[in-house]
Design an enzyme around this catalytic site. Structure first.
Site, PDB file in Angstrom:
ATOM      1  N   CYS A  16      -5.883 -10.329  20.189  1.00  0.00           N
ATOM      2  CA  CYS A  16      -4.893 -10.297  19.177  1.00  0.00           C
ATOM      3  C   CYS A  16      -5.722 -10.937  18.018  1.00  0.00           C
ATOM      4  O   CYS A  16      -5.585  -9.938  17.022  1.00  0.00           O
ATOM      5  CB  CYS A  16      -3.783 -11.844  19.420  1.00  0.00           C
ATOM      6  SG  CYS A  16      -4.899 -12.801  20.353  1.00  0.00           S
ATOM      7  N   TYR A  44     -13.236 -23.612   9.049  1.00  0.00           N
ATOM      8  CA  TYR A  44     -13.036 -22.910   7.115  1.00  0.00           C
ATOM      9  C   TYR A  44     -12.453 -23.747   6.591  1.00  0.00           C
ATOM     10  O   TYR A  44     -13.504 -24.703   6.362  1.00  0.00           O
ATOM     11  CB  TYR A  44     -11.678 -22.250   7.298  1.00  0.00           C
ATOM     12  CG  TYR A  44     -11.004 -21.044   8.580  1.00  0.00           C
ATOM     13  CD1 TYR A  44     -11.963 -21.170   9.012  1.00  0.00           C
ATOM     14  CD2 TYR A  44     -10.382 -20.899   9.451  1.00  0.00           C
ATOM     15  CE1 TYR A  44     -12.255 -19.281   9.887  1.00  0.00           C
ATOM     16  CE2 TYR A  44      -9.816 -20.306   9.470  1.00  0.00           C
ATOM     17  CZ  TYR A  44     -10.926 -19.437  10.870  1.00  0.00           C
ATOM     18  OH  TYR A  44     -10.962 -18.433  11.613  1.00  0.00           O
TER      19      TYR A  44
END
Length: 654
Positions: free
Chosen positions: A347, A173
């Site tokens: 998830c 990121y």
């Protein structure tokens, strides 16, 4: 106590933890459209703290809206959200856990900017290999603005009462993009050499340290390596030392980036503890504590890693999504009741589509308040027919409601379709769900009998207040317009369960996830498999990261795939398909295996009602994984009885 090291208190700076178990930061998409924590968000984190973790690190929160995953990501830029953040911290503290929050930015790894007509921001105009959205390089002014916004987020987090903040230098990121030569192509003072690439990260760390003062705990999450090229373990060891010198009190180690998704969000294709070697090498490079894990779900592995000095604190992470009471169960000697994470990545893949996190093995995730199990007004006698996941889950809920529950299963083993699901290579973890459910049910007093077939005529009216039918689904054969019977026929489920076998040359009809897994399974035995799928792609019902790995493994075993072809006939040991409105024949084969899907198994509902015996059928809804649908249907069915008198409850097929 068996696991003394796990439950030994530990300190990070002035922050005292009651044990060494950490829940790492993982996105939930449980905020509202303004990126503000909701009650569901608060309940989710409170449940994990209640389960016994020593430190709960709240998910990736963003100092700028341009860096979010979606509108339901956690925002830390607006001070109007302070009451919601305070409520989150108070909920965690209520159960003796410490609360930290991770602060970062997705950079080039989000398509949110495109949705509002913007370009993603990054060190360089190099697109993310997964998101592949338009990306621009930030200028010097934006770097300074980001620092200012980051400090605002830190102030907001401290005002909310968080005991620590964690800087996010991982997952490929925004902040990690500056450190890696793979994504940082700048030629100014922030790019080119290693010293330049880490400059922004170190400047930000030093600014945060000055902001919070010398005593406030400061954590940093760091990826140990980018597996497919980029920053390696040795660069990460150097960077770890630089972070320590810049004022970081503790490192939280993971690995990977979007280019190596199975290191960033490891599936069942990664072995448990796969990251421990990297974590240990980084720990030897610094004198500050190190948090780590790497798909660890087993208490013994966690304890051994701590005893061996490979790390200081163990991050269970997705194991606490699957079972928030993991720490409490380990501490009290109930390890057999733990619902272990099975590495399916549900998830990660479902949270945006489902507007909140879900879990294959835990139907209560994100619905902790909505699906709370309350005691019934009166005890009832309940018979559950079917020992698969639906029946076991229904029995657990009924027992927690205070009913006397018996469960019968006609097979010698519990598990239903899960038994077949756990047979393909690398999928054995999913089998852990069944003994965990059974152990929980038995601890609650449920009487379980296997190898016992229920006949409606033998159930006396009045023997039970309710019969719960959880007979699940069954495989079926494709409907061919011509079949001369020249091929031996069986199903993928029968093969995986060891109930049948096949010849050397196999025609496998159905290229969904089950068909592909069965093809890989048979290929390990040297079978020559040809897979027929009427759609253009294979395993389209699998998550993309699972599909990619599964198809790679099939390619390794030289499974032949015929896509865009509908099987219509069996003639002289060959499969006839329609392709582009023309017939084509493949073969010869020895065995035809059906993997075209499952259908609801026949139940005894009608016969029971004819005899005046009250019953309810657990029927699945459409949703995420099959097991997730099954468990959710079981919970919702049993909770619905709380608002209706059992003696007047009748199931209606939706």
């Amino acid at each position: 106590m068996k696991y003394q090291k796990l439950f030994e208190p530990f300190s990070i700076g002035r922050m005292r933890l009651k044990n060494r178990i950490v829940m790492g930061p993982m996105g939930t998409s449980l905020c509202d459209e303004r990126s503000t924590p909701t009650q569901r968000f608060i309940d989710y984190y409170e449940e994990r703290a209640k389960g016994g973790a020593g430190l709960v690190i709240v998910e990736h929160a963003y100092p700028q809206k341009l860096g979010i995953k979606s509108e339901r990501s956690a925002g830390l830029w607006d001070w109007d959200t302070l009451p919601a953040w305070k409520a989150t911290v108070e909920a965690i503290h209520r159960h003796g856990a410490q609360a930290a929050i991770e602060i970062g930015h997705l950079g080039r790894c989000t398509d949110y900017p495109s949705s509002i007509g913007e370009k993603a921001m990054a060190p360089s105009a190099v697109r993310c290999p997964v998101a592949q959205v338009p990306t621009r390089a930030v200028g010097t002014e934006e770097i300074e603005a980001y620092k200012s916004d980051y400090l605002n987020a830190v102030r907001l987090a401290r005002a909310a009462g968080f005991d620590a903040v964690e800087l996010h230098f991982a997952n490929g990121y925004f902040l990690a993009e500056w450190i890696s030569g793979r994504s940082n192509k700048r030629t100014d003072r922030y790019g080119g050499t290693f010293d330049n690439r880490v400059r922004f990260a170190l400047e930000l760390t030093e600014l945060v340290r000055r902001e919070v003062g010398p005593d406030y705990p400061l954590l940093a999450r760091l990826a140990s390596r980018e597996v497919n090229g980029g920053r390696g373990i040795e660069e990460s060891r150097v960077f770890a030392k630089l972070l320590e010198a810049a004022g970081v009190d503790c490192l939280d180690i993971n690995a990977g980036s979007p280019s190596e998704y199975d290191w960033e969000f490891p599936s069942y294709f990664q072995p448990q503890g796969f990251l421990l070697e990297d974590i240990e090498r980084i720990r030897r490079s610094v004198s500050i504590p190190v948090i780590g894990g790497g798909r660890i779900t087993e208490p013994q592995m966690a304890e051994c890693a701590l005893l061996d000095g490979r790390l200081d604190l163990i991050s269970i992470n997705r194991g606490l999504i699957a079972d928030p009471a993991w720490p409490a169960k380990v501490r009290s000697g109930r390890e057999e009741q733990i619902r272990r994470c099975v590495g399916c990545t549900c998830c990660i893949n479902e949270k945006e589509r489902r507007k909140g996190i879900v879990c294959t093995v835990n139907p209560f995730v994100g619905r902790e308040r909505e699906l709370a199990i309350l005691r019934a007004d009166a005890e009832k006698r309940i018979l559950v027919v079917g020992g698969g996941p639906a029946g076991l889950q229904a029995a657990v809920v009924a027992a927690r409601q205070g009913h006397r529950v018996s469960l019968v299963e006609q097979e010698r083993q519990l598990g239903g379709m899960v038994r077949a699901a756990g047979v393909p290579p690398m999928k054995w973890d999913i089998l852990s769900l069944i003994p965990a459910l059974a152990a929980e049910a038995e601890a609650l007093g449920v009487k379980i009998r296997t190898n016992c077939r229920v006949e409606p005529d033998r159930i006396a009216p009045g023997a039970y207040d309710l019969v719960v039918l959880a007979t699940g689904q069954e495989p079926f054969f494709p409907c061919l317009w011509e079949n001369d019977g020249s091929l031996r026929e069986t199903t993928a489920v029968a093969l995986l369960n060891g109930e049948s076998w096949c010849g050397e040359r196999v025609a496998l009809i159905g290229g969904g996830m089950v068909g592909c897994e069965c093809a890989e399974f048979l290929s390990e035995y040297g079978k020559k498999v040809t897979l027929f799928e009427m759609k253009e792609g294979l395993a389209q019902d699998a998550y993309w990261n699972i599909r990619d790995q599964l198809l790679q493994r099939m390619k390794k075993y030289e499974v032949r795939a015929v896509t865009g072809a509908a099987a219509t006939a069996v003639r002289k040991r060959s499969i006839v398909c329609m392709e582009n409105e023309a017939e084509r024949s493949y073969g010869p084969f020895d065995t035809m295996v059906s993997a075209v899907g499952l259908r609801e198994a026949a139940t005894m509902e009608g016969r029971l009602r004819e005899r005046g015996i009250r019953c309810v059928v657990i029927r699945q809804k459409e949703g995420a994984s099959g097991i997730q649908r099954t468990l959710t249907a079981a919970v919702e069915t049993m909770l619905a009885l709380k608002n209706k008198k059992i003696e007047h409850f009748h199931s209606k097929k939706k």
